[in-house]
Design an enzyme around this catalytic site. Sequence first.
Site, mmCIF file in Angstrom:
data_model
loop_
_atom_site.group_PDB
_atom_site.id
_atom_site.type_symbol
_atom_site.label_atom_id
_atom_site.label_comp_id
_atom_site.label_asym_id
_atom_site.label_seq_id
_atom_site.Cartn_x
_atom_site.Cartn_y
_atom_site.Cartn_z
ATOM 1 N NE ARG A 79 -8.585 12.250 3.640
ATOM 2 C CZ ARG A 79 -8.708 10.952 3.344
ATOM 3 N NH1 ARG A 79 -9.756 10.510 2.692
ATOM 4 N NH2 ARG A 79 -7.783 10.104 3.711
ATOM 5 C CB VAL B 283 -11.883 5.708 15.373
ATOM 6 C CG1 VAL B 283 -12.871 6.279 16.377
ATOM 7 C CG2 VAL B 283 -10.728 6.680 15.132
ATOM 8 C CE LYS C 246 -0.514 2.603 6.724
ATOM 9 N NZ LYS C 246 -1.959 2.781 6.939
ATOM 10 C CD GLU D 175 -8.432 -1.228 4.192
ATOM 11 O OE1 GLU D 175 -7.857 -0.883 5.244
ATOM 12 O OE2 GLU D 175 -8.757 -0.438 3.303
ATOM 13 C CG ASN E 75 -1.837 1.115 1.336
ATOM 14 O OD1 ASN E 75 -1.804 2.016 0.506
ATOM 15 N ND2 ASN E 75 -2.683 1.102 2.350
HETATM 16 P P1 ADP Z 1 -5.599 4.538 8.439
HETATM 17 O O1 ADP Z 1 -5.500 3.111 7.941
HETATM 18 O O2 ADP Z 1 -6.644 5.358 7.752
HETATM 19 O O3 ADP Z 1 -4.288 5.241 8.631
HETATM 20 P P2 ADP Z 1 -6.508 3.331 10.926
HETATM 21 O O4 ADP Z 1 -7.721 2.581 10.566
HETATM 22 O O5 ADP Z 1 -5.279 2.570 11.288
HETATM 23 O O6 ADP Z 1 -6.198 4.469 9.891
HETATM 24 O O7 ADP Z 1 -6.892 4.271 12.169
HETATM 25 C C1 ADP Z 1 -5.942 5.106 12.775
HETATM 26 C C2 ADP Z 1 -6.641 5.930 13.839
HETATM 27 O O8 ADP Z 1 -7.309 5.060 14.760
HETATM 28 C C3 ADP Z 1 -5.707 6.757 14.717
HETATM 29 O O9 ADP Z 1 -5.437 8.007 14.118
HETATM 30 C C4 ADP Z 1 -6.517 6.920 15.986
HETATM 31 O O10 ADP Z 1 -7.361 8.063 15.879
HETATM 32 C C5 ADP Z 1 -7.398 5.704 16.031
HETATM 33 N N1 ADP Z 1 -7.027 4.738 17.068
HETATM 34 C C6 ADP Z 1 -6.144 3.727 16.975
HETATM 35 N N2 ADP Z 1 -6.073 3.065 18.146
HETATM 36 C C7 ADP Z 1 -6.926 3.668 18.999
HETATM 37 C C8 ADP Z 1 -7.312 3.459 20.364
HETATM 38 N N3 ADP Z 1 -6.807 2.476 21.083
HETATM 39 N N4 ADP Z 1 -8.226 4.300 20.881
HETATM 40 C C9 ADP Z 1 -8.769 5.284 20.146
HETATM 41 N N5 ADP Z 1 -8.450 5.525 18.879
HETATM 42 C C10 ADP Z 1 -7.541 4.735 18.299
#
Ligand code: ADP
Length: 393
Positions: free
Chosen positions: A238, A328, A16, A381, A9
């Site tokens: 965003r 989240v 990634k 994914e 990715n």
């Molecule tokens: P992406 O793949 O879009 O980068 P993710 O699905 O990995 O994102 O989500 C990342 C976000 O998830 C972080 O920016 C954070 O806001 C949230 N997050 C990750 N772990 C936790 C947690 N334990 N508690 C709350 N929010 C979390």
Amino acid sequence: MARNVLVLNCGSSSIKYQLVDADTGECAASGIAERIGEKVGSVTHLRDGKTYTYQGRIEDHAAGLDIIRRLFEDSRLELTDAGVVAVGHRVVHGGRRFTDPTVLDDATVAAIDELSVLAPLHNPANVTGIRQARKVFPDVPHVAVFDTAFFRDLPEAAATYAIDREVARKYEVRRYGFHGTSHAYVSGKVAELLDRTDLRQIVLHLGNGASASAVRAGKPVETSMGMTPLEGLVMGSRSGDIDPGVLFHLNRQAGMSVADLDTLLNRRSGMTGLAGVNDFRDLHRLIDEGNTDAALAFDVYCHRVRKYIGAYLAVLGGLDVLTFTAGVGENDALTRAAILRDLEGLGIRLDPARNAAASREPRTISTDGSAVRVMVVPTNEELAIARATVAVI
Ligand code: ADP
């Protein structure tokens, strides 16, 4: 023999990756190369519970892939010996042309590159990654799996913007939807777990990017992202939905250019714009400290998701399952509870103890009597891309 797929990715400054067994779903190794092209970059590689790291300049994606290959060797996993049968690439925009996983050759890579006009922030990085990866791993097929693919059959009423139809046609302005691999995987997993094919589902993919989808009997009927991944929910940085008139206003009154507005809505908005942080763990800390900007950001975020739940309930004409996924959605019980507060009238009743229990497994967090089942299903994914990849080679 394992059918391992190296899933890549590639973002503009990151790669990634995961080495996934497409049959068992087992992940042999994973990692991320970050800050490619900057003064100091890093690669973090995980294998068998051990972390291997690289710190230093990473010139470009090719250099990043080379370092990744070396870290594989350091962790005693020669990619050439690891039974890698293909490389699967996540590609953000497939436009109208690419609706299925596609084995890549020079012509298809060039066609994906042409779609960069539709996704200038994403496709160029994907294409760079593909081109370099084909050089670094020349002996296996490379397959593109598109984020837009799941939404190819979005009903016309949902996919069409109400603008001049000639302009829309000429410039391919329509709603494509994104995060499709995740929405397909999660809604499919729910159907499989409940052993039902007729479900009316809402999937809330709440990560750094965020999107909602309405799915009926396995087919998407609505989704919150549109022509680009900017529409819909409030995200890490965003804005999501905004009156387009705001752009005219800022152009006329603040002299902001198209590039300025692009940066404003894609990078300086959402939780970053409202609260100064995009990570929900930081956001909760700020709220606990009494930060009123953070509290408002949280309210705006949850309000937007609730609006979409209500809208999709109407689109579906009822609801069987609502599922949270991504960073989240999977981890943040407080946010889930705030989003679903006082929705008993819609048949949605969260069980506080089930919601609060942390787990990595798919689970139900509604009460037994809730008319709508609420679930948390971790997205995967990479596995979905690995499976799609082996299916076409
Ligand atoms: P992406 O793949 O879009 O980068 P993710 O699905 O990995 O994102 O989500 C990342 C976000 O998830 C972080 O920016 C954070 O806001 C949230 N997050 C990750 N772990 C936790 C947690 N334990 N508690 C709350 N929010 C979390």
